[in-house]
Design an enzyme around this catalytic site. Sequence first.
Site, PDB file in Angstrom:
ATOM      1  N   HIS A   1     -10.507   2.387  11.505  1.00 39.78           N
ATOM      2  CA  HIS A   1     -10.079   1.347  10.570  1.00 39.78           C
ATOM      3  C   HIS A   1      -8.653   0.879  10.906  1.00 39.78           C
ATOM      4  O   HIS A   1      -8.339  -0.304  10.799  1.00 39.78           O
ATOM      5  CB  HIS A   1     -10.149   1.871   9.128  1.00 39.78           C
ATOM      6  CG  HIS A   1      -9.782   0.859   8.100  1.00 39.78           C
ATOM      7  ND1 HIS A   1     -10.535  -0.272   7.867  1.00 39.78           N
ATOM      8  CD2 HIS A   1      -8.734   0.797   7.237  1.00 39.78           C
ATOM      9  CE1 HIS A   1      -9.976  -0.989   6.912  1.00 39.78           C
ATOM     10  NE2 HIS A   1      -8.874  -0.358   6.512  1.00 39.78           N
TER      11      HIS A   1
ATOM     12  N   THR B   1      -9.824   7.436  11.303  1.00 42.77           N
ATOM     13  CA  THR B   1     -10.922   6.555  11.702  1.00 42.77           C
ATOM     14  C   THR B   1     -10.401   5.355  12.493  1.00 42.77           C
ATOM     15  O   THR B   1      -9.190   5.145  12.617  1.00 42.77           O
ATOM     16  CB  THR B   1     -11.683   6.038  10.460  1.00 42.77           C
ATOM     17  OG1 THR B   1     -10.813   5.135   9.742  1.00 42.77           O
ATOM     18  CG2 THR B   1     -12.112   7.190   9.559  1.00 42.77           C
TER      19      THR B   1
ATOM     20  N   LEU C   1      -4.779  -6.808   5.775  1.00 35.58           N
ATOM     21  CA  LEU C   1      -5.769  -7.815   6.163  1.00 35.58           C
ATOM     22  C   LEU C   1      -5.685  -9.072   5.295  1.00 35.58           C
ATOM     23  O   LEU C   1      -6.082 -10.154   5.734  1.00 35.58           O
ATOM     24  CB  LEU C   1      -7.182  -7.238   6.105  1.00 35.58           C
ATOM     25  CG  LEU C   1      -7.537  -6.271   7.226  1.00 35.58           C
ATOM     26  CD1 LEU C   1      -8.917  -5.657   6.984  1.00 35.58           C
ATOM     27  CD2 LEU C   1      -7.483  -6.952   8.575  1.00 35.58           C
ATOM     28  N   GLU C   2      -5.156  -8.943   4.094  1.00 36.49           N
ATOM     29  CA  GLU C   2      -5.051 -10.100   3.197  1.00 36.49           C
ATOM     30  C   GLU C   2      -3.772 -10.908   3.418  1.00 36.49           C
ATOM     31  O   GLU C   2      -3.648 -12.030   2.936  1.00 36.49           O
ATOM     32  CB  GLU C   2      -5.138  -9.653   1.735  1.00 36.49           C
ATOM     33  CG  GLU C   2      -6.521  -9.192   1.310  1.00 36.49           C
ATOM     34  CD  GLU C   2      -6.880  -7.796   1.825  1.00 36.49           C
ATOM     35  OE1 GLU C   2      -8.053  -7.577   2.161  1.00 36.49           O
ATOM     36  OE2 GLU C   2      -5.980  -6.925   1.912  1.00 36.49           O
TER      37      GLU C   2
ATOM     38  N   TYR D   1       0.838  -1.202   0.000  1.00 36.10           N
ATOM     39  CA  TYR D   1       0.000   0.000   0.000  1.00 36.10           C
ATOM     40  C   TYR D   1       0.872   1.250   0.000  1.00 36.10           C
ATOM     41  O   TYR D   1       0.619   2.197  -0.755  1.00 36.10           O
ATOM     42  CB  TYR D   1      -0.940  -0.026   1.206  1.00 36.10           C
ATOM     43  CG  TYR D   1      -1.976   1.067   1.195  1.00 36.10           C
ATOM     44  CD1 TYR D   1      -3.144   0.919   0.458  1.00 36.10           C
ATOM     45  CD2 TYR D   1      -1.795   2.232   1.933  1.00 36.10           C
ATOM     46  CE1 TYR D   1      -4.109   1.917   0.438  1.00 36.10           C
ATOM     47  CE2 TYR D   1      -2.743   3.241   1.924  1.00 36.10           C
ATOM     48  CZ  TYR D   1      -3.902   3.078   1.173  1.00 36.10           C
ATOM     49  OH  TYR D   1      -4.844   4.066   1.157  1.00 36.10           O
TER      50      TYR D   1
ATOM     51  N   CYS E   1       2.503  -2.092   6.030  1.00 35.95           N
ATOM     52  CA  CYS E   1       2.551  -0.912   6.877  1.00 35.95           C
ATOM     53  C   CYS E   1       1.147  -0.344   7.027  1.00 35.95           C
ATOM     54  O   CYS E   1       0.435  -0.165   6.036  1.00 35.95           O
ATOM     55  CB  CYS E   1       3.473   0.124   6.247  1.00 35.95           C
ATOM     56  SG  CYS E   1       3.538   1.662   7.165  1.00 35.95           S
ATOM     57  N   VAL E   2       0.788  -0.089   8.271  1.00 33.39           N
ATOM     58  CA  VAL E   2      -0.494   0.545   8.574  1.00 33.39           C
ATOM     59  C   VAL E   2      -0.175   1.816   9.353  1.00 33.39           C
ATOM     60  O   VAL E   2       0.438   1.762  10.416  1.00 33.39           O
ATOM     61  CB  VAL E   2      -1.407  -0.385   9.408  1.00 33.39           C
ATOM     62  CG1 VAL E   2      -2.787   0.233   9.585  1.00 33.39           C
ATOM     63  CG2 VAL E   2      -1.514  -1.767   8.760  1.00 33.39           C
TER      64      VAL E   2
ATOM     65  N   ASN F   1       6.403 -11.636  11.816  1.00 32.69           N
ATOM     66  CA  ASN F   1       5.446 -10.557  11.564  1.00 32.69           C
ATOM     67  C   ASN F   1       6.171  -9.223  11.462  1.00 32.69           C
ATOM     68  O   ASN F   1       6.654  -8.690  12.454  1.00 32.69           O
ATOM     69  CB  ASN F   1       4.391 -10.505  12.664  1.00 32.69           C
ATOM     70  CG  ASN F   1       3.292  -9.506  12.370  1.00 32.69           C
ATOM     71  OD1 ASN F   1       3.355  -8.751  11.419  1.00 32.69           O
ATOM     72  ND2 ASN F   1       2.278  -9.508  13.211  1.00 32.69           N
TER      73      ASN F   1
END
Length: 182
Positions: free
Chosen positions: A90, A88, A59-60, A27, A82-83, A114
């Site tokens: 989410h 929000t 998530l995948e 992403y 990376c998040v 991980n």
Amino acid sequence: MAGPQHYILERPTFDEPVKLLIVVAPYYKDIADNLVAGATAEAEAAGATVEVIEVPGALEVPTAIAIADRKSNFDGFVALGCVIRGETTHYDTVCNDSSRAIQLMGLQGLCIGNGILTVETRNQAEVRADPADQNKGGGAAAAALHLIALTRKWGRPAQGIGFKPASENILLAGNIKEDPTA
């Protein structure tokens, strides 16, 4: 000022080849590329071969690992992505659910490192992903390699777990001859 020093385990060695699957959610492509570079370098330094696949998002990643475990012959897996916190909730869902799924698969015996970063800012992600800085991709690969080494040290699970045909149980018990006509 340098950050705190962390103890790093010695790189494991292997008598048999190791095959790792790196599953990455690109992403944030530049961050993902750095994570993959660090993970690949660590795996190759241990003599492992690496395959890299991309999935749409964090998530995948666990789902792809579960599919690969069922359909292929990898010794271990490296989860990368990376998040970055947004406005929000989410962020919380993605962080918690991807981490929980990876942990559950690990508890079932999969060797997974991980390396999905969960950060507040892009700058934090850049520092953590950089192979010349915190190298979290390399750390995730190292974790997977250490788990593979433990799995090999303590042996592979026995094949054919489950019920045996009654005839096989009788043969094993020595109650009948292998060839009843003999």
